[in-house]
Enzyme design. Structure first.
Site, PDB file in Angstrom:
ATOM      1  N   SER A  92       5.663   3.956   3.738  1.00 20.29           N
ATOM      2  CA  SER A  92       6.355   4.513   2.574  1.00 20.29           C
ATOM      3  C   SER A  92       5.396   5.031   1.510  1.00 20.29           C
ATOM      4  O   SER A  92       5.754   5.930   0.736  1.00 20.29           O
ATOM      5  CB  SER A  92       7.280   3.458   1.962  1.00 20.29           C
ATOM      6  OG  SER A  92       6.546   2.288   1.608  1.00 20.29           O
ATOM      7  N   GLY A 132       8.801   1.787   5.820  1.00 22.39           N
ATOM      8  CA  GLY A 132       9.032   0.578   6.597  1.00 22.39           C
ATOM      9  C   GLY A 132       8.183   0.438   7.832  1.00 22.39           C
ATOM     10  O   GLY A 132       8.253  -0.584   8.521  1.00 22.39           O
ATOM     11  N   ASN A 176       3.315  -3.034   5.557  1.00 21.12           N
ATOM     12  CA  ASN A 176       4.504  -3.704   6.088  1.00 21.12           C
ATOM     13  C   ASN A 176       4.139  -4.835   7.038  1.00 21.12           C
ATOM     14  O   ASN A 176       4.914  -5.782   7.189  1.00 21.12           O
ATOM     15  CB  ASN A 176       5.425  -2.683   6.756  1.00 21.12           C
ATOM     16  CG  ASN A 176       6.059  -1.760   5.738  1.00 21.12           C
ATOM     17  OD1 ASN A 176       6.770  -2.197   4.843  1.00 21.12           O
ATOM     18  ND2 ASN A 176       5.776  -0.467   5.844  1.00 21.12           N
ATOM     19  N   ASP A 196      10.646  -1.061  -8.459  1.00 21.33           N
ATOM     20  CA  ASP A 196      10.667  -2.047  -7.371  1.00 21.33           C
ATOM     21  C   ASP A 196       9.393  -2.882  -7.319  1.00 21.33           C
ATOM     22  O   ASP A 196       9.320  -3.885  -6.598  1.00 21.33           O
ATOM     23  CB  ASP A 196      10.942  -1.383  -6.020  1.00 21.33           C
ATOM     24  CG  ASP A 196       9.846  -0.405  -5.583  1.00 21.33           C
ATOM     25  OD1 ASP A 196       8.798  -0.310  -6.250  1.00 21.33           O
ATOM     26  OD2 ASP A 196      10.053   0.281  -4.559  1.00 21.33           O
ATOM     27  N   HIS A 228       6.045   0.298  -4.988  1.00 18.65           N
ATOM     28  CA  HIS A 228       5.599   1.672  -4.759  1.00 18.65           C
ATOM     29  C   HIS A 228       5.115   2.314  -6.059  1.00 18.65           C
ATOM     30  O   HIS A 228       5.764   2.156  -7.103  1.00 18.65           O
ATOM     31  CB  HIS A 228       6.748   2.504  -4.181  1.00 18.65           C
ATOM     32  CG  HIS A 228       7.252   1.980  -2.880  1.00 18.65           C
ATOM     33  ND1 HIS A 228       8.326   1.126  -2.798  1.00 18.65           N
ATOM     34  CD2 HIS A 228       6.832   2.186  -1.615  1.00 18.65           C
ATOM     35  CE1 HIS A 228       8.552   0.829  -1.526  1.00 18.65           C
ATOM     36  NE2 HIS A 228       7.653   1.454  -0.790  1.00 18.65           N
TER      37      HIS A 228
END
Length: 208
Positions: A30, A68, A96, A177, A180
């Site tokens: 991502s 992801g 991830n 979040d 990111h």
């Protein structure tokens, strides 16, 4: 006849220009894909714009980031992502794997396979790493952190030790979040990593 000759020369010039174009594939998760950002603000568009402002007008950066994705996922889609026209490869994977607590030995094996396959194609590689948090214990952190520099040295890849260097300690550069970077954070990353990508492009030119 003069018109025909002029047309042929123009076509040859266009063909030569097309042949000179460089295609850099950015294989990642991502962070590469640009999660949560308008398309123009993501890593790949910002990097391509930076390169063109800094003398690499013929370089196209291909967004092969999948939100992801793990190192295993990156390896599984490597050949498809490279296609038939890649000149160089940026690898940004492992975040991830960290989030899922995957054994660093498995992550390392996947990254090594990616580097080996890129080497078989004669592609120069920029390997961008991450630093593991301490919550998995010192042995995990030591193994995870070491795999990027060790693999880069073993396979002759350029190394970016930490993709998030310059943004990870400044929360104003993160999306809500907390995972990111925001557009300004991506700009910081691009300004830092851009010279390494220029070096990668120069390697591709020399190899070509």
């Amino acid at each position: 006849m003069r018109n025909l000759a002029a047309g042929l020369l123009a076509a040859m010039a266009l063909a030569g220009a097309a042949a000179a174009e460089m295609r850099v594939v950015a294989l990642g998760d991502s962070l590469t894909h640009g999660y949560g950002l308008p398309p123009a603000d993501g890593f790949v568009p910002q990097l391509e714009a930076w390169l063109r402002r800094n003398g690499a007008e013929d370089v196209t950066v291909v967004n092969a980031g999948v939100s992801g994705d793990t190192t295993a996922g990156g390896l599984a889609r490597l050949e498809w992502s490279l296609g038939d026209g890649a000149d160089a490869l940026i690898v940004e994977l492992g975040g991830n794997d960290l989030l899922r607590g995957i054994d660093p030995a498995a992550s390392r094996a996947n990254l090594e396979a990616i580097l080996r396959k890129a080497g078989a194609r004669g592609l120069p590689v920029l390997l961008s790493g991450l630093e593991a948090p301490g919550n998995y214990g010192p042995d995990y952190k030591r193994a995870f952190d070491a795999m990027y520099p060790e693999l880069a040295e073993e396979y002759g890849a350029l190394l970016d030790p930490s993709f998030l260097e310059g943004v990870q300690d400044d929360r104003s550069l993160w999306q809500s979040d907390g995972i990111h970077p925001n557009a300004e954070g991506v700009t910081v990353i691009v300004e830092r990593i851009g010279p390494l990508v220029l070096e990668l492009v120069e390697q591709a030119r020399e190899d070509g």
